[in-house]
Design a protein around this motif. Structure first.
Motif, PDB file in Angstrom:
ATOM      1  N   MET A   1      92.574-100.190 -64.670  1.00  5.90           N
ATOM      2  CA  MET A   1      91.759-100.212 -63.456  1.00  5.90           C
ATOM      3  C   MET A   1      92.459-100.976 -62.338  1.00  5.90           C
ATOM      4  SD  MET A   1      87.901-100.745 -64.902  1.00  5.90           S
ATOM      5  CE  MET A   1      87.136-100.802 -63.296  1.00  5.90           C
TER       6      MET A   1
ATOM      7  N   GLN B   1      93.862 -99.651 -58.606  1.00  6.59           N
ATOM      8  CA  GLN B   1      93.513-100.268 -57.327  1.00  6.59           C
ATOM      9  C   GLN B   1      94.735-100.824 -56.608  1.00  6.59           C
ATOM     10  OE1 GLN B   1      89.951-102.949 -57.252  1.00  6.59           O
ATOM     11  NE2 GLN B   1      89.895-102.439 -59.398  1.00  6.59           N
TER      12      GLN B   1
ATOM     13  N   TYR C   1      72.886-113.807 -68.381  1.00  8.88           N
ATOM     14  CA  TYR C   1      73.415-112.512 -68.820  1.00  8.88           C
ATOM     15  C   TYR C   1      74.742-112.674 -69.563  1.00  8.88           C
ATOM     16  CZ  TYR C   1      69.806-110.764 -65.769  1.00  8.88           C
ATOM     17  OH  TYR C   1      68.597-110.513 -65.192  1.00  8.88           O
TER      18      TYR C   1
ATOM     19  N   ILE D   1      76.620-111.673 -73.799  1.00 13.34           N
ATOM     20  CA  ILE D   1      77.947-111.220 -74.210  1.00 13.34           C
ATOM     21  C   ILE D   1      78.608-112.241 -75.124  1.00 13.34           C
ATOM     22  CG2 ILE D   1      80.252-110.669 -73.314  1.00 13.34           C
ATOM     23  CD1 ILE D   1      78.404-109.701 -70.780  1.00 13.34           C
TER      24      ILE D   1
ATOM     25  N   PRO E   1      87.665-108.829 -56.262  1.00 10.16           N
ATOM     26  CA  PRO E   1      86.248-109.092 -55.986  1.00 10.16           C
ATOM     27  C   PRO E   1      85.579-109.775 -57.173  1.00 10.16           C
ATOM     28  CG  PRO E   1      86.606-106.774 -56.412  1.00 10.16           C
ATOM     29  CD  PRO E   1      87.956-107.401 -56.333  1.00 10.16           C
TER      30      PRO E   1
ATOM     31  N   SER F   1      82.927-109.082 -58.581  1.00  4.66           N
ATOM     32  CA  SER F   1      82.332-108.140 -59.531  1.00  4.66           C
ATOM     33  C   SER F   1      83.295-107.823 -60.676  1.00  4.66           C
ATOM     34  CB  SER F   1      81.935-106.849 -58.821  1.00  4.66           C
ATOM     35  OG  SER F   1      83.026-106.307 -58.117  1.00  4.66           O
TER      36      SER F   1
ATOM     37  N   HIS G   1      82.247-109.382 -63.823  1.00  5.11           N
ATOM     38  CA  HIS G   1      81.148-108.671 -64.481  1.00  5.11           C
ATOM     39  C   HIS G   1      81.669-107.437 -65.207  1.00  5.11           C
ATOM     40  CE1 HIS G   1      78.637-110.582 -61.117  1.00  5.11           C
ATOM     41  NE2 HIS G   1      78.623-111.348 -62.180  1.00  5.11           N
ATOM     42  N   ILE G   2      82.598-106.735 -64.555  1.00  4.41           N
ATOM     43  CA  ILE G   2      83.155-105.529 -65.180  1.00  4.41           C
ATOM     44  C   ILE G   2      83.892-105.898 -66.456  1.00  4.41           C
ATOM     45  CG2 ILE G   2      84.794-103.636 -64.867  1.00  4.41           C
ATOM     46  CD1 ILE G   2      84.121-103.737 -61.877  1.00  4.41           C
TER      47      ILE G   2
ATOM     48  N   GLY H   1      81.359-106.689 -69.128  1.00  2.00           N
ATOM     49  CA  GLY H   1      80.695-105.481 -69.601  1.00  2.00           C
ATOM     50  C   GLY H   1      81.600-104.679 -70.526  1.00  2.00           C
ATOM     51  N   LEU H   2      82.853-104.530 -70.102  1.00  2.68           N
ATOM     52  CA  LEU H   2      83.831-103.803 -70.921  1.00  2.68           C
ATOM     53  C   LEU H   2      84.002-104.473 -72.277  1.00  2.68           C
ATOM     54  CD1 LEU H   2      86.854-102.814 -68.642  1.00  2.68           C
ATOM     55  CD2 LEU H   2      85.431-101.303 -70.018  1.00  2.68           C
TER      56      LEU H   2
ATOM     57  N   LEU I   1      81.887-106.265 -73.987  1.00  2.00           N
ATOM     58  CA  LEU I   1      80.757-106.028 -74.885  1.00  2.00           C
ATOM     59  C   LEU I   1      80.759-104.581 -75.385  1.00  2.00           C
ATOM     60  CD1 LEU I   1      78.356-107.124 -76.317  1.00  2.00           C
ATOM     61  CD2 LEU I   1      76.985-106.840 -74.271  1.00  2.00           C
TER      62      LEU I   1
ATOM     63  N   ALA J   1      74.965-103.448 -72.545  1.00  6.03           N
ATOM     64  CA  ALA J   1      76.385-103.612 -72.230  1.00  6.03           C
ATOM     65  C   ALA J   1      76.810-102.629 -71.151  1.00  6.03           C
ATOM     66  CB  ALA J   1      77.224-103.400 -73.495  1.00  6.03           C
TER      67      ALA J   1
ATOM     68  N   ILE K   1      75.386-103.738 -67.799  1.00  7.09           N
ATOM     69  CA  ILE K   1      76.123-104.837 -67.167  1.00  7.09           C
ATOM     70  C   ILE K   1      77.419-104.318 -66.560  1.00  7.09           C
ATOM     71  CG2 ILE K   1      77.383-106.995 -67.623  1.00  7.09           C
ATOM     72  CD1 ILE K   1      75.303-107.555 -69.845  1.00  7.09           C
ATOM     73  N   LEU K   2      78.114-103.483 -67.346  1.00 11.31           N
ATOM     74  CA  LEU K   2      79.371-102.898 -66.868  1.00 11.31           C
ATOM     75  C   LEU K   2      79.143-102.094 -65.588  1.00 11.31           C
ATOM     76  CD1 LEU K   2      82.355-102.138 -67.299  1.00 11.31           C
ATOM     77  CD2 LEU K   2      81.602-100.312 -68.801  1.00 11.31           C
TER      78      LEU K   2
ATOM     79  N   LYS L   1      81.766-101.986 -52.292  1.00  8.03           N
ATOM     80  CA  LYS L   1      82.157-103.228 -51.610  1.00  8.03           C
ATOM     81  C   LYS L   1      82.482-103.017 -50.131  1.00  8.03           C
ATOM     82  CE  LYS L   1      85.165-107.204 -52.181  1.00  8.03           C
ATOM     83  NZ  LYS L   1      86.530-107.115 -51.664  1.00  8.03           N
TER      84      LYS L   1
END
Lengths: 363, 308
Positions: free
Chosen positions: A34, A38, A282, A286, A322, A324, A327-328, A331-332, A334, B94, B97-98, B108
């Motif tokens: 990812m 970017q 949150y 995880i 960023p 976020s 958070h990504i 999330g990944l 988990l 999960a 959240i992702l 953004k």
């Protein structure tokens, strides 16, 4: 399907230990992809995430500052998760702990009593427990799904916090910012090292971890909780109450989250403000899973995610990533953990291999 | 437009977000899959829908790509929970959240930008009728599509072979497989359908209902949609009513504010969540009714090992 899983005769212990590391590896791989898409530099980003948090004493102290609340809440949530009681509202319980504890320094702005801090700890715990008790009551008495109730209660808690900060508890000298007065020193945990934000509240999660470990591993109580959540009927026959497991799980979580919330306002923040939880409620979910729902595993998982959080702060500055992205990453982590955990109980088998197996056993 | 007309027509518009998402979740749950990632799927689709519509100027294009995004996210959930047999609750959380994180990343550069909502359709004759025209016949086409979808889904679930197959997977996957239905295919399909509907709901929220993007704009509406399926006791007609009721609650917030009542805005924002908790408790208290209607194997992982 081209392949399928075949149940192992017993869960693989080696794989239980390997799963979190495998999940981390896959997550790093996916996030690298990812990042490259970017157009970010992998070197700069991963340096910020995994090296910079260890480069100064201050950075390391900040890791432990995050470690405390994550560890405390995750240990408590894991008790419920093991019993399949899904409290995902630790965020709200944390807010209410912080709110109720803050009532003391807000109303007794001049007090320098040594009982201030202990009273705030107790009130913080009670605030979190009271908020969790609503969900426990509705689940036990009305059978209301605790996932939805705890989550909705978090939204309600957030609005209560906003109301107080914009209304009755707003600092009159605060230029209209939504925050209370800065708390007096007697309402704050003393720092462990002078000049750093890391404070003695860290002791609570450590003691709590030891207690949970003893409770879950050495006592019969851990077994009771697990049975009550997994199979309500079996639990009733054996004489344990399923309602009891719900109450216990939620009250312990409320207790821990409440104290975590209190530790934030009486620690690094030093006042009640909008961003009191930093999303710990949150992240702790995880942490609990990544630690395999085991007290020792959670200890290390909490440390790892603390590093990620601090690393995310650095990446924000040095790699222009960023917020976020943290958070990504979580999330990944988990998602890949849950997918990888399958291999603990199942083994892989292609269709072809299975057919051959059936044929060979037939002859 | 009179205040009452505004209230009622706004209710229909607000309800559509809940209705689309809840219908998708209903189909997924009927097949036995409890997907708690609705909020996340809606957030990603809202971001994608907004960005695409902003860039291309086409709402249709925005809706389509948003639906694709919703399906994509739901397939991640399906892969982990169906193929890799992970716990559905944990996987849904999960993935949620992702996706919330990804939605913030996608949107953004578009934070707080706005686009223009498409004009509501105008039916000559009907739209001119006083009151009724303003309330019912000056809506966006998606509002009518959502109503039509409710009817079609109710019909499909209850009257067709496909509906029978979906319900069989939710009630007793082992028996469904014995009837030579492919449980994993049906569940993948049902989850993907849920993803598509959440995609429509997200796109509707960010390009038509409030045509702007702001991080966290779904604000719990995905979770209310999940709760609506329980409120409706897995029946399409009741879910439809529930969605419209919550549309009304959402609008009530605006009305109370515009009428100038001295109620703190936080109290009004918390209202839908408080109402959800209360209704959930009332509906769930009747255990027998829940047991009768909830898919028997809802949320249970099916590894098929015993039947193979």
């Amino acid at each position: 399907m081209l392949f399928q899983f075949e149940k192992r005769n017993s869960a693989s212990r080696a794989l239980i230990l390997a799963t979190p590391f495998f999940a981390i590896a896959v997550t790093v791989l996916l996030s690298s992809t990812m990042l490259l898409l970017q157009g970010k530099s992998l070197h700069t980003t991963f340096f910020a995430f995994f090296i910079e948090p260890f480069e100064s004493t201050y950075a390391i102290s900040e890791i432990f500052l995050k470690f405390g609340p994550l560890l405390l809440i995750a240990q408590a949530l894991a008790i419920g998760f093991r019993a399949k009681i899904w409290n995902i509202g630790a965020e709200g319980q944390m807010i209410m702990g912080a709110v109720v504890a803050s009532s003391i320094p807000v109303y007794f702005t001049d007090s320098e009593s040594i009982f201030l801090l202990p009273a705030m700890i107790i009130l913080g715990a009670l605030g979190g427990m009271a908020w969790a008790a609503i969900a426990a009551f509705l689940r036990v008495r009305f059978n209301a799904n605790e996932i939805l109730v705890t989550l909705m209660l978090s939204s309600v808690a957030l609005q209560i916090l906003y109301y107080l900060l914009l209304g009755p508890w707003k600092d009159p000298m605060g230029f209209n910012f939504p925050q209370t007065v800065m708390f007096q020193d007697a309402a704050l945990f003393p720092p462990i090292i002078f000049g750093f934000r890391l404070n003695y509240s860290l002791i609570i999660p450590l003691i709590f971890t030891v207690f949970v470990w003893i409770y879950m591993e050495r006592r019969f109580g851990g077994f009771q909780l697990v049975v009550g959540g997994l199979a309500p009927n079996a639990a009733t026959y054996a004489g344990y109450s399923s309602g009891g497991a719900v109450w216990k799980s939620l009250l312990i979580a409320g207790f821990a989250a409440g104290i975590a919330g209190m530790s934030e306002v009486a620690g690094p923040i030093g006042q009640l403000q909008r961003s009191v939880t930093s999303g710990y409620g949150y992240s702790a979910i995880i942490v609990a899973y990544l630690g395999g729902l085991h007290p020792v595993g959670i200890f290390f998982a909490a440390f790892f995610l603390s590093v990620i959080h601090i690393g995310g702060d650095y990446a924000l500055v040095t790699a222009d990533l960023p917020i976020s992205s943290v958070h990504i990453f979580q999330g990944l982590l988990l998602v890949t953990y849950l997918a990888s955990y399958t291999f603990v109980n199942y083994r892989f088998r292609s269709r072809k291999a299975q057919r051959e197996y059936i044929e060979s056993s037939a002859t | 437009m009179t205040p009452l007309e505004f209230f009622l027509s706004g209710t229909m518009s607000a309800a559509t977000v809940f209705l689309l998402a809840a219908l998708g979740e209903l189909v997924a749950e009927k097949s036995g899959m409890l997907n708690l990632g609705v909020e996340g799927m809606m957030a990603i689709s809202a971001a994608v829908g907004f960005v695409v519509t902003y860039q291309t100027g086409s709402h249709i294009f925005g809706f389509s790509i948003a639906a694709v995004a919703g399906i994509f996210v739901s397939l991640i959930f399906a892969l982990v929970s169906i193929t890799f047999l992970a716990n559905q609750v944990a996987t849904g959380l999960a993935v949620g959240i992702l996706s919330l994180g990804v939605s913030a990343l996608i949107g953004k550069k578009y934070e707080s930008l706005t686009i223009s909502a498409p004009d509501p359709i105008f039916i000559p004759g009907l739209s001119d009728i006083p009151f009724i025209g303003a309330v019912f016949f000056q809506q966006n086409i998606v509002v009518y599509c959502a109503i039509l979808m409710s009817v079609m889904i109710a019909f499909c679930l209850n009257k067709t072979r496909l509906g029978l197959a979906i319900r069989a997977c939710g009630e007793n996957p082992k028996a469904a497989e014995a009837l030579s239905y492919s449980v994993w295919k049906i569940r993948y399909g049902a989850v993907a359908f849920g993803g598509m509907m959440a995609g429509f709901a997200g796109a509707y929220a960010s390009t038509i209902y409030t045509p702007l993007w702001a991080d966290g704009m779904i604000a719990g509406r995905g979770w209310i949609a999940v709760a609506l399926v329980v409120f409706g006791t897995w029946k399409t007609s009741r879910i439809f009513l529930g969605a419209y009721l919550f549309g009304m609650v959402t609008l009530g917030e605006l009305v109370v504010q515009s009428l100038g009542f001295a109620v703190p805005s936080q109290f009004l924002t918390a209202m839908p969540f408080v109402i959800t908790i209360v209704v959930l408790a009332i509906i769930s208290a009747d255990m027998s009714r829940l047991r009768l209607h909830a898919p028997y194997s809802l949320g249970e992982t099916y590894d098929g090992s015993e039947s193979r």
